[in-house]
Design a protein around this motif. Structure first.
Motif, short mmCIF file in Angstrom:
data_model
loop_
_atom_site.label_atom_id
_atom_site.label_comp_id
_atom_site.label_asym_id
_atom_site.label_seq_id
_atom_site.Cartn_x
_atom_site.Cartn_y
_atom_site.Cartn_z
N ASN A 173 32.63 35.38 39.87
CA ASN A 173 33.85 35.93 39.27
C ASN A 173 33.57 36.58 37.92
OD1 ASN A 173 36.22 35.06 37.15
ND2 ASN A 173 37.01 35.99 39.01
N HIS A 179 37.08 42.94 41.43
CA HIS A 179 38.35 42.21 41.29
C HIS A 179 39.12 42.64 40.04
CE1 HIS A 179 36.61 39.64 38.13
NE2 HIS A 179 37.82 39.21 37.89
N HIS A 184 43.21 41.84 37.36
CA HIS A 184 43.54 42.14 35.95
C HIS A 184 44.19 43.52 35.83
CE1 HIS A 184 41.08 38.67 35.27
NE2 HIS A 184 39.97 39.26 35.64
N ASP A 302 41.86 34.70 36.00
CA ASP A 302 40.67 34.26 36.75
C ASP A 302 40.78 32.79 37.16
OD1 ASP A 302 39.22 36.67 36.84
OD2 ASP A 302 38.57 36.40 34.77
FE LIG Z 1 38.15 38.32 36.05
#
Ligand SMILES: [Fe+2]
Ligand code: FES
Length: 359
Positions: A173, A179, A184, A302
């Motif tokens: 991550n 992602h 985000h 996250d």
């Molecule tokens: Fe992140």
């Protein structure tokens, strides 16, 4: 559909991207956390008491008194510098040796060892107490350095967080570009997609991906003469638990974020973030509150998505992974972790590649 098919268990049941690599340095706690006395931390499933002894040196002992099981982290350091159990007052030095049992004469060397508690090597560096994962074993090498953490020309922000996720999932991550435009969105990328070249290469004890042609993450995209501002960007993994992201924008603006991780157990990982910013022409303290808020918002996103990932892995009793060329880090991090766990050369694979993508 046949009834037997309906009752098939989910495929991949039992696959778990979990490793245990004891022969390595992990961040045990921050140095400053020891000012108030011992702290209790769990590393690789093992509860530890981390503390500072009478000489000011940090130590890490198994957090269980060998006499009657009480947590040594609940004790205090006495006037001789020994960690004192809160139940009957047995006292331990940094190597775990039991140096005093109240009511008995001073112990022989044999008795010191017979009553000893396992100890872990520690090394203080860059504001962290790093702990060697294997007890009663001499460490090899030094922990990864954290660049610019002591550099007065950088604004330094530190954060700590708890992931409900495996070490591998947390590391992926931290270094996963795709992602960011999604989890985000609005805070970080997520505008019109731009073509970028990603180059993956081997670095010592790790992996680096360099992104070329990336527009700046934030701020102006062109300079005063209308030329596009180029951002250089590197993501790095250092075995077994450190991620790092570095941006150099317009040759001046520099940001390097280092993420040391400590695996608490299979599906809980303590993450630390040390982010160091050089912002020419900006008074660092004037932007600190806004940057801290920005980082806290990102990290909360996250933490939330990783908790959902872990929850679903548990629901299915195992994992499935279908990676593409965009998953530049995760599969290779896994391969290195697995090789290290097996005692094989983690850097043996040829991982060099170049991928065209959009971010
Ligand atoms: Fe992140
Ligand atoms: S339990 Fe620690 S001294 Fe008895």
């Amino acid at each position: 559909m046949e009834r037997a098919d309906v009752l098939q268990p989910p495929k991949n049941k039992g696959h778990r991207s979990v490793v245990s690599i004891p022969d390595a340095w992990y961040p045990g706690c921050r140095s400053e956390e020891l000012a108030e006395g011992p702290v209790a931390r769990t590393l690789l499933g093992t509860p530890l008491a981390i503390y500072r002894d009478g000489d000011g040196a940090a130590g890490a002992l198994l957090d269980r008194c060998p006499h009657r099981n009480v947590a040594l982290s609940g004790g205090a350091v006495d006037e001789r510098g020994w960690l004192t159990c809160p139940y009957h007052g047995w006292r331990f030095d940094r190597t775990g040796g039991c140096r005093d049992v109240p009511g008995l004469p001073p112990p022989s060397d044999t008795e010191v060892q017979e009553r000893a508690v396992p100890s872990h090597a520690v090394h203080e560096q860059d504001g962290f107490v790093w702990v060697w994962g294997r007890p009663d074993a001499p460490p090899k090498g030094r922990p990864v350095r954290i660049p610019h953490v002591d550099d007065p020309s950088y604004l330094v922000i530190q954060r700590e967080y708890l992931f409900e996720a495996s070490l591998h999932a947390a590391l992926e991550n931290a270094l996963d570009v795709p992602h960011t435009a999604f989890v985000h969105r609005g805070d970080f990328r997520g505008g019109p997609r731009q073509p970028v070249t990603a180059i993956r290469r081997r670095i010592e004890n790790g992996i680096e991906v360099e992104y070329q042609g990336e527009p700046p993450l934030a701020g102006p995209s062109h300079d005063e003469e209308g030329r596009p501002i180029v951002q250089q960007h590197w993501d790095r993994f250092f075995l077994p638990s450190v991620a790092q992201v570095e941006y150099l924008t317009g040759g001046e603006r520099h940001l390097v974020t280092t993420f040391p991780h400590a695996p608490i157990d299979d599906y809980r990982t303590r993450g630390y973030l040390v982010t160091c910013w050089r912002l020419p022409g900006v008074e660092p303290e004037s932007v600190r509150p806004a940057l801290e808020k920005y980082l806290d918002d990102l990290l909360a996103q996250d933490v939330a998505i990783l908790a959902r990932q872990t929850e679903n892995i548990r629901r299915f009793g195992g994992e499935t992974y279908r990676s593409t060329d965009l998953d530049l880090m995760g599969p290779e991090i896994w391969r290195m972790l697995r090789q290290a766990e097996r005692g094989l050369d983690p850097s043996a694979a040829d991982i060099a590649c170049t991928v065209e993508l959009t971010v």
